[in-house]
Scaffold this motif. Structure first.
Motif, PDB file in Angstrom:
ATOM      1  N   THR A 130       0.776  -1.111   0.071  1.00  0.00           N
ATOM      2  CA  THR A 130       0.014   0.225  -0.153  1.00  0.00           C
ATOM      3  C   THR A 130       0.901   1.300   0.085  1.00  0.00           C
ATOM      4  N   TYR A 131       0.577   2.211  -0.959  1.00  0.00           N
ATOM      5  CA  TYR A 131       1.344   3.419  -1.294  1.00  0.00           C
ATOM      6  C   TYR A 131       0.536   4.656  -0.938  1.00  0.00           C
ATOM      7  N   THR A 132       1.005   5.765  -0.648  1.00  0.00           N
ATOM      8  CA  THR A 132       0.380   6.882  -0.845  1.00  0.00           C
ATOM      9  C   THR A 132       1.080   7.596  -2.224  1.00  0.00           C
ATOM     10  N   THR A 152      -1.553   3.533  -8.121  1.00  0.00           N
ATOM     11  CA  THR A 152      -1.699   2.534  -6.836  1.00  0.00           C
ATOM     12  C   THR A 152      -3.020   2.054  -6.951  1.00  0.00           C
ATOM     13  N   GLU A 153      -3.240   1.029  -6.455  1.00  0.00           N
ATOM     14  CA  GLU A 153      -4.632   0.391  -6.289  1.00  0.00           C
ATOM     15  C   GLU A 153      -4.714  -0.289  -4.996  1.00  0.00           C
ATOM     16  N   THR A 154      -5.764   0.002  -4.231  1.00  0.00           N
ATOM     17  CA  THR A 154      -5.958  -0.667  -2.998  1.00  0.00           C
ATOM     18  C   THR A 154      -7.483  -1.347  -2.840  1.00  0.00           C
ATOM     19  N   ASN A 159      -3.221  -5.112  -2.995  1.00  0.00           N
ATOM     20  CA  ASN A 159      -2.684  -3.488  -3.091  1.00  0.00           C
ATOM     21  C   ASN A 159      -1.479  -3.674  -3.632  1.00  0.00           C
TER      22      ASN A 159
END
Length: 169
Positions: A130-132, A152-154, A159
């Motif tokens: 998970t990344y901002t 990014t996808e969560t 993620n």
């Protein structure tokens, strides 16, 4: 004077002939022709007993409705599975991507063939986690120096981060 013929005989018949209407050579009381297959024998009942008809089952509206609902659910499931086969979560390094939406919040990236006219980006790196927005760019700089975009996808149980650049043929 002649004597009258016995009762039931033809007075005009010649000796040795059968009475009128009886074929020659057939004994009286038998059919003149041999019995044919599929036809009742002489003297037999003309038809056998007919079994009663089985009652027909009526297909209910409720059954039809339930079958249609089940088929629709199966169709939707198959359609969702097939359409998800080219989502961003199936992308790998070297795959080409197409942006299906102009929205920056949801670009709707999908995998396409690189020889397709729809190919816009190429995947340089794929990183699980998970990344901002800030941490995604620093991670892409670390993995692929010449990246231009990060995606990014969560949420869907997977993620990940994609590091992309424009695709030129």
């Amino acid at each position: 004077m002649s004597t009258p013929p016995p009762h039931g005989q033809n007075p005009f018949a010649q000796q040795g002939q059968q009475p009128y209407g009886q074929p020659q050579g057939q004994p009286q009381g038998q059919a003149p022709y041999p019995p044919q297959p599929g036809y009742p024998q002489p003297g037999a009942a003309p038809y056998g007993a007919v079994p009663p008809e089985q009652p027909r089952r009526k297909v209910s509206f409720k059954l039809i409705k339930n079958v249609v609902i089940v088929l629709a659910v199966i169709g939707v499931g198959i359609g969702a599975y097939i359409s998800s086969q080219d989502d961003a979560n199936t992308a790998a390094v070297g795959d080409c991507m197409h942006r299906g939406s102009s929205s920056d919040d949801n670009p709707d990236l999908e995998v396409v063939k690189c020889d397709s006219s729809q190919a816009q980006y190429i995947v340089l790196a794929k990183v699980e986690g998970t990344y901002t927005a800030l941490s995604a760019d620093s991670k892409c700089e670390e993995k692929a120096k010449d990246f231009q975009y990060s995606y990014t996808e969560t949420g869907d149980g997977s993620n990940f981060l994609l590091c992309l650049k424009d695709y030129t043929k």
